[in-house]
Design a protein around this motif. Structure first.
Motif, PDB file in Angstrom:
ATOM      1  N   LEU A  18     109.220   5.963  15.980  1.00 36.92           N
ATOM      2  CA  LEU A  18     110.198   5.986  17.066  1.00 36.92           C
ATOM      3  C   LEU A  18     109.488   5.808  18.403  1.00 36.92           C
ATOM      4  CD1 LEU A  18     113.125   6.501  18.070  1.00 36.92           C
ATOM      5  CD2 LEU A  18     112.495   8.914  18.265  1.00 36.92           C
ATOM      6  N   THR A  19     109.919   4.803  19.154  1.00 35.56           N
ATOM      7  CA  THR A  19     109.413   4.564  20.501  1.00 35.56           C
ATOM      8  C   THR A  19     110.451   5.044  21.508  1.00 35.56           C
ATOM      9  OG1 THR A  19     108.152   2.623  19.784  1.00 35.56           O
ATOM     10  CG2 THR A  19     108.623   2.821  22.135  1.00 35.56           C
ATOM     11  N   VAL A  20     110.025   5.918  22.417  1.00 31.93           N
ATOM     12  CA  VAL A  20     110.924   6.417  23.450  1.00 31.93           C
ATOM     13  C   VAL A  20     110.596   5.703  24.761  1.00 31.93           C
ATOM     14  CG1 VAL A  20     111.755   8.423  24.712  1.00 31.93           C
ATOM     15  CG2 VAL A  20     111.084   8.657  22.312  1.00 31.93           C
ATOM     16  N   GLN A  21     111.560   4.992  25.302  1.00 30.64           N
ATOM     17  CA  GLN A  21     111.383   4.288  26.557  1.00 30.64           C
ATOM     18  C   GLN A  21     111.867   5.170  27.704  1.00 30.64           C
ATOM     19  OE1 GLN A  21     113.718   0.774  25.696  1.00 30.64           O
ATOM     20  NE2 GLN A  21     111.939  -0.360  24.973  1.00 30.64           N
ATOM     21  N   PHE A  22     110.977   5.426  28.694  1.00 34.74           N
ATOM     22  CA  PHE A  22     111.320   6.289  29.824  1.00 34.74           C
ATOM     23  C   PHE A  22     110.362   6.015  30.964  1.00 34.74           C
ATOM     24  CE2 PHE A  22     107.995   8.380  27.563  1.00 34.74           C
ATOM     25  CZ  PHE A  22     107.292   9.144  28.478  1.00 34.74           C
ATOM     26  N   ASN A  23     110.631   6.613  32.119  1.00 36.76           N
ATOM     27  CA  ASN A  23     109.785   6.458  33.297  1.00 36.76           C
ATOM     28  C   ASN A  23     108.582   7.390  33.169  1.00 36.76           C
ATOM     29  OD1 ASN A  23     108.612   6.240  35.775  1.00 36.76           O
ATOM     30  ND2 ASN A  23     110.379   6.899  36.966  1.00 36.76           N
ATOM     31  N   SER A  24     107.502   6.877  32.593  1.00 37.78           N
ATOM     32  CA  SER A  24     106.346   7.718  32.283  1.00 37.78           C
ATOM     33  C   SER A  24     105.536   8.109  33.512  1.00 37.78           C
ATOM     34  CB  SER A  24     105.435   6.991  31.274  1.00 37.78           C
ATOM     35  OG  SER A  24     104.992   5.760  31.806  1.00 37.78           O
ATOM     36  N   SER A  25     105.772   7.481  34.655  1.00 38.19           N
ATOM     37  CA  SER A  25     105.026   7.854  35.860  1.00 38.19           C
ATOM     38  C   SER A  25     105.568   9.141  36.481  1.00 38.19           C
ATOM     39  CB  SER A  25     105.080   6.723  36.888  1.00 38.19           C
ATOM     40  OG  SER A  25     106.420   6.448  37.265  1.00 38.19           O
ATOM     41  N   ASP A  26     106.834   9.462  36.208  1.00 42.46           N
ATOM     42  CA  ASP A  26     107.446  10.650  36.802  1.00 42.46           C
ATOM     43  C   ASP A  26     107.789  11.738  35.790  1.00 42.46           C
ATOM     44  OD1 ASP A  26     107.411   9.474  39.347  1.00 42.46           O
ATOM     45  OD2 ASP A  26     109.349   8.510  39.026  1.00 42.46           O
ATOM     46  N   ALA A  67     114.489   4.628  21.255  1.00 47.47           N
ATOM     47  CA  ALA A  67     115.416   5.486  21.999  1.00 47.47           C
ATOM     48  C   ALA A  67     115.199   5.201  23.480  1.00 47.47           C
ATOM     49  CB  ALA A  67     115.163   6.961  21.691  1.00 47.47           C
ATOM     50  N   ASP A  68     116.222   4.708  24.154  1.00 44.46           N
ATOM     51  CA  ASP A  68     116.095   4.255  25.538  1.00 44.46           C
ATOM     52  C   ASP A  68     116.581   5.333  26.506  1.00 44.46           C
ATOM     53  OD1 ASP A  68     115.868   2.886  27.872  1.00 44.46           O
ATOM     54  OD2 ASP A  68     117.057   1.147  27.272  1.00 44.46           O
ATOM     55  N   LEU A  69     115.651   5.931  27.265  1.00 46.88           N
ATOM     56  CA  LEU A  69     115.984   6.937  28.273  1.00 46.88           C
ATOM     57  C   LEU A  69     115.728   6.437  29.692  1.00 46.88           C
ATOM     58  CD1 LEU A  69     115.533   8.683  25.592  1.00 46.88           C
ATOM     59  CD2 LEU A  69     115.072  10.573  27.145  1.00 46.88           C
ATOM     60  N   ARG A  70     115.503   5.133  29.831  1.00 46.94           N
ATOM     61  CA  ARG A  70     115.257   4.581  31.164  1.00 46.94           C
ATOM     62  C   ARG A  70     116.492   4.764  32.043  1.00 46.94           C
ATOM     63  NH1 ARG A  70     113.263  -1.264  29.306  1.00 46.94           N
ATOM     64  NH2 ARG A  70     115.086  -0.886  27.977  1.00 46.94           N
TER      65      ARG A  70
END
Length: 338
Positions: A56-64, A98-101
């Motif tokens: 599972l790849t979770v897409q999110f704003n990893s800088s914040d 899973a897209d959390l962007r």
């Protein structure tokens, strides 16, 4: 004559209608191989159903943000022709996403999308949704402290010096977790009745002030630790002969001396903090000439990023010329001045 002719026309019409019905029935039952009916044809092939595991790849704003609670994989049920299902099992190129962007701090439930699935297969993820928490991202530098079980040191021996590389690491994670970290421990595994020096690559773990592990990401996973282990007989004999060493004119006899601990900032300034140690002093052993020049023992402290009262364990560094210390580490309490 007219009656016969009328009857003949009726028969012909009936026969023609019957022929049309028969033709329509035959055409409706004849297999079709046109592109629009490929599914009818392929449905005649052997089918197979199987379940595989996909990351599972979770897409999110990893800088914040950092993610908490996301599973590392999901189960995917495949159904279709036996050949295609077998190929998917062998190569397993299916990815779950899973897209959390675009989402902010908090707990979110999102759908699991599948990529890399053949259009001729039916694929279903389990679970079809995942609940993931986005937490505010934070980081800090922490001292690495050598930790070991004293009971594993052989009777009559003691640890006289320890070194660790790196001395500090950066921890990253949810702000709440980062704030809870007191120190990073290099946990040395010793054999029973250890008498000789130890050099070891040791796993690093972040701990809170109660000694419980805290879930954060470390910039390095291991550290190189060296421990000097010596016989404590010298310290015993030196204390018993301290009176005679003081009357010696050579000034080179081994003796002991109690010195106070003094905080020394490796980062930040000691002027901005109240600093106390427990114990507040330690006993050092060495030649009388060496000890006469030592009135206190400096303890290196990283005072950066300290905004509230903290208590942590710090390692002591043996001064040059000193044979041993009564304590290898002490507790220090640091409080910002108001």
């Amino acid at each position: 004559m007219n009656k016969w002719t009328s009857s003949k026309i009726v028969n012909v019409a009936f026969s023609f209608l019957l022929a049309l019905l028969i033709t329509a029935y035959v055409l409706s039952t004849k297999p079709s191989y046109s592109g629009s009916n490929n599914n009818q044809y392929t449905s005649l092939l052997p089918e197979k159903k199987a379940t595989i595991t996909s990351p599972l790849t979770v897409q999110f704003n990893s800088s914040d943000y950092v993610i908490v609670g996301a599973p590392s994989s999901v189960s995917v049920t495949l159904q279709g022709s036996s050949a295609l299902v077998t190929a998917a099992q062998s190569h397993n190129e299916i990815q779950a996403v899973a897209d959390l962007r675009g989402l902010g701090v908090g707990q979110h439930t999102v759908n699991v999308a599948l990529t890399g699935v053949s259009s001729s297969l039916t694929a279903t993820a389990s679970p079809q949704t995942v609940t993931v928490t986005l937490a505010e991202k934070d980081s800090a530098k922490k001292d690495v402290q050598v930790q070991y079980d004293d009971s594993k040191i052989a009777s009559g021996y003691q640890v006289t010096n320890t070194t660790v590389d790196p001395k500090t690491v950066t921890i990253t994670g949810p702000k709440e977790n980062v704030d809870a970290v007191d120190h990073v421990g290099a946990d040395v595994a010793l054999n029973k009745s250890t008498k000789s020096n130890v050099t070891q690559s040791t796993k690093l773990t972040a701990y809170d002030k109660n000694g419980d592990a805290v879930q954060v990401t470390l910039s390095q996973q291991t550290a190189q630790v060296s421990m000097t282990i010596s016989s404590s007989g010298l310290s015993s004999s030196s204390s018993s002969s301290s009176s005679s060493s003081q009357s010696s004119t050579s000034g080179s006899s081994s003796t002991t001396k109690k010195v106070s601990l003094v905080g020394q900032a490796s980062a930040g300034s000691t002027d901005n903090f109240h600093i106390s140690f427990s114990p507040s002093s330690v006993t050092i052993a060495g030649s009388s000439d060496t000890l006469s020049s030592i009135d206190s023992l400096p303890v290196s402290l990283d005072l950066s990023n300290i905004t509230s009262k903290v208590t942590k364990t710090v390692s002591l560094t043996k001064p040059s010329g000193v044979d041993s210390l009564s304590d290898q580490s002490v507790q220090v309490t640091i409080s910002p001045k108001s």
